[in-house]
Motif scaffolding. Structure first.
Motif, mmCIF file in Angstrom:
data_model
loop_
_atom_site.group_PDB
_atom_site.id
_atom_site.type_symbol
_atom_site.label_atom_id
_atom_site.label_comp_id
_atom_site.label_asym_id
_atom_site.label_seq_id
_atom_site.Cartn_x
_atom_site.Cartn_y
_atom_site.Cartn_z
ATOM 1 N N SER A 42 -7.495 2.907 -15.092
ATOM 2 C CA SER A 42 -6.112 2.649 -14.680
ATOM 3 C C SER A 42 -5.731 1.175 -14.763
ATOM 4 C CB SER A 42 -5.854 3.191 -13.274
ATOM 5 O OG SER A 42 -6.744 2.610 -12.338
ATOM 6 N N SER A 43 -6.705 0.285 -14.788
ATOM 7 C CA SER A 43 -6.370 -1.140 -14.886
ATOM 8 C C SER A 43 -5.686 -1.471 -16.214
ATOM 9 C CB SER A 43 -7.617 -2.006 -14.699
ATOM 10 O OG SER A 43 -8.560 -1.725 -15.711
ATOM 11 N N ALA A 44 -5.755 -0.581 -17.185
ATOM 12 C CA ALA A 44 -5.078 -0.801 -18.466
ATOM 13 C C ALA A 44 -3.566 -0.618 -18.346
ATOM 14 C CB ALA A 44 -5.623 0.149 -19.529
ATOM 15 N N TRP A 45 -3.110 0.118 -17.326
ATOM 16 C CA TRP A 45 -1.679 0.409 -17.205
ATOM 17 C C TRP A 45 -1.125 0.242 -15.791
ATOM 18 C CZ3 TRP A 45 -1.753 4.515 -13.930
ATOM 19 C CH2 TRP A 45 -2.875 5.350 -13.980
ATOM 20 N N PHE A 46 -1.978 -0.130 -14.848
ATOM 21 C CA PHE A 46 -1.534 -0.366 -13.471
ATOM 22 C C PHE A 46 -2.023 -1.731 -13.030
ATOM 23 C CE2 PHE A 46 -2.143 -0.102 -8.847
ATOM 24 C CZ PHE A 46 -0.864 0.233 -8.464
ATOM 25 N N ASP A 47 -1.102 -2.576 -12.573
ATOM 26 C CA ASP A 47 -1.445 -3.950 -12.241
ATOM 27 C C ASP A 47 -1.512 -4.198 -10.742
ATOM 28 O OD1 ASP A 47 -1.927 -6.718 -12.836
ATOM 29 O OD2 ASP A 47 0.152 -7.129 -12.325
ATOM 30 N N LEU A 48 -0.477 -3.834 -10.026
ATOM 31 C CA LEU A 48 -0.450 -4.125 -8.598
ATOM 32 C C LEU A 48 0.467 -3.174 -7.855
ATOM 33 C CD1 LEU A 48 2.322 -5.800 -7.482
ATOM 34 C CD2 LEU A 48 1.386 -7.497 -9.002
ATOM 35 N N SER A 49 0.244 -3.136 -6.558
ATOM 36 C CA SER A 49 1.081 -2.368 -5.647
ATOM 37 C C SER A 49 1.341 -3.234 -4.437
ATOM 38 C CB SER A 49 0.358 -1.086 -5.222
ATOM 39 O OG SER A 49 1.102 -0.432 -4.210
ATOM 40 N N VAL A 50 2.509 -3.061 -3.855
ATOM 41 C CA VAL A 50 2.865 -3.792 -2.653
ATOM 42 C C VAL A 50 3.255 -2.777 -1.592
ATOM 43 C CG1 VAL A 50 4.400 -5.537 -1.666
ATOM 44 C CG2 VAL A 50 3.737 -5.705 -4.056
ATOM 45 N N VAL A 51 2.617 -2.857 -0.432
ATOM 46 C CA VAL A 51 3.016 -2.034 0.701
ATOM 47 C C VAL A 51 3.807 -2.938 1.627
ATOM 48 C CG1 VAL A 51 2.267 -0.630 2.657
ATOM 49 C CG2 VAL A 51 1.024 -0.518 0.492
ATOM 50 N N THR A 52 5.103 -2.685 1.689
ATOM 51 C CA THR A 52 5.995 -3.490 2.529
ATOM 52 C C THR A 52 6.549 -2.582 3.616
ATOM 53 O OG1 THR A 52 7.779 -3.075 0.948
ATOM 54 C CG2 THR A 52 6.581 -5.149 0.720
ATOM 55 N N TYR A 53 5.806 -2.509 4.682
ATOM 56 C CA TYR A 53 6.163 -1.586 5.752
ATOM 57 C C TYR A 53 7.285 -2.135 6.624
ATOM 58 C CZ TYR A 53 4.784 2.660 8.207
ATOM 59 O OH TYR A 53 4.759 3.922 8.721
ATOM 60 N N SER A 54 7.292 -3.426 6.855
ATOM 61 C CA SER A 54 8.332 -4.029 7.692
ATOM 62 C C SER A 54 9.499 -4.515 6.836
ATOM 63 C CB SER A 54 7.765 -5.212 8.488
ATOM 64 O OG SER A 54 7.482 -6.294 7.613
ATOM 65 N N ASN A 55 10.642 -4.656 7.472
ATOM 66 C CA ASN A 55 11.806 -5.202 6.771
ATOM 67 C C ASN A 55 11.537 -6.625 6.312
ATOM 68 O OD1 ASN A 55 13.172 -2.832 7.137
ATOM 69 N ND2 ASN A 55 14.525 -3.593 8.734
ATOM 70 N N GLU A 56 10.830 -7.391 7.151
ATOM 71 C CA GLU A 56 10.523 -8.774 6.801
ATOM 72 C C GLU A 56 9.677 -8.838 5.525
ATOM 73 O OE1 GLU A 56 10.038 -7.438 9.902
ATOM 74 O OE2 GLU A 56 11.803 -8.342 10.825
ATOM 75 N N ALA A 57 8.720 -7.946 5.395
ATOM 76 C CA ALA A 57 7.894 -7.921 4.190
ATOM 77 C C ALA A 57 8.719 -7.518 2.974
ATOM 78 C CB ALA A 57 6.711 -6.966 4.369
ATOM 79 N N LYS A 58 9.640 -6.584 3.151
ATOM 80 C CA LYS A 58 10.511 -6.186 2.034
ATOM 81 C C LYS A 58 11.312 -7.389 1.537
ATOM 82 C CE LYS A 58 11.109 -1.321 3.446
ATOM 83 N NZ LYS A 58 10.040 -1.298 4.453
ATOM 84 N N GLN A 59 11.785 -8.196 2.474
ATOM 85 C CA GLN A 59 12.551 -9.388 2.114
ATOM 86 C C GLN A 59 11.663 -10.445 1.465
ATOM 87 O OE1 GLN A 59 15.154 -10.837 5.386
ATOM 88 N NE2 GLN A 59 14.642 -8.887 6.354
ATOM 89 N N ARG A 60 10.547 -10.761 2.117
ATOM 90 C CA ARG A 60 9.675 -11.858 1.697
ATOM 91 C C ARG A 60 8.979 -11.579 0.362
ATOM 92 N NH1 ARG A 60 6.796 -11.766 5.882
ATOM 93 N NH2 ARG A 60 4.940 -10.760 5.051
#
Length: 166
Positions: A42-60
């Motif tokens: 999967s590293s050939a087609w998937f680079d990163l994921s972000v879990v932004t559970y809080s509103n602050e994380a979604k913004q930042r």
């Protein structure tokens, strides 16, 4: 198809197209990324994921505007769109999916009951959004949301009209 089969099919499609995907997750807490990275290579087609559970994380981390969060709430189509767009920009990916919702057991309202989940898909041609309602307990809502994300992106990659648009 099972979650593993969907993720494998998605990986084959992305690899064949020479494209990459990234994910921004909230209520699924990394479930989509887990499904994708369970696939060997999967590293050939998937680079990163972000879990932004809080509103602050979604913004930042994703650049979701505070005004959008205040006007629509975290579980909304505009926030799902902004999350996907921010993730695509962050990763430099061809495709970015986002998921934000209310898995329960609490947190629901009359307007947004438990099981409400919003999705975003950002790609070169623009951003699409969808809103679904899933039944069941917290685990069931989260699992259905993960499956929905995988099916939606796979349908887009295969050139089919996404289920949300039907």
């Amino acid at each position: 198809m099972t979650k593993h089969e969907l993720a494998a099919a998605l990986g084959r499609s992305l690899a064949a197209a020479g494209q990459r995907v990234t994910v921004a997750e909230s209520c699924t807490g990394g479930g989509v990324a887990s499904a994708l990275t369970a696939i060997p290579g999967s590293s050939a087609w998937f680079d990163l994921s972000v879990v932004t559970y809080s509103n602050e994380a979604k913004q930042r981390l994703l650049g979701v505007p505070e005004t959008v969060l205040q006007a629509h709430g975290a579980v909304s189509l505009p926030v799902a769109a902004a999350m996907a767009e921010g993730a695509r920009k962050l990763a430099g990916a061809d495709w970015a999916m986002s998921v934000t919702g209310i898995a329960g057991p609490g947190g629901g309202t009359a307007e947004k009951p438990v099981g409400t989940v919003c999705f975003g898909l950002a790609h070169a041609a623009g951003t699409e959004v969808a809103r679904c309602h899933f039944d069941g307990d917290r685990d069931a809502v989260r699992e259905q949301a993960v499956l929905w994300v995988l099916r939606f992106l796979l349908s887009c990659l295969s050139g089919q009209e996404p289920a949300a648009a039907r």
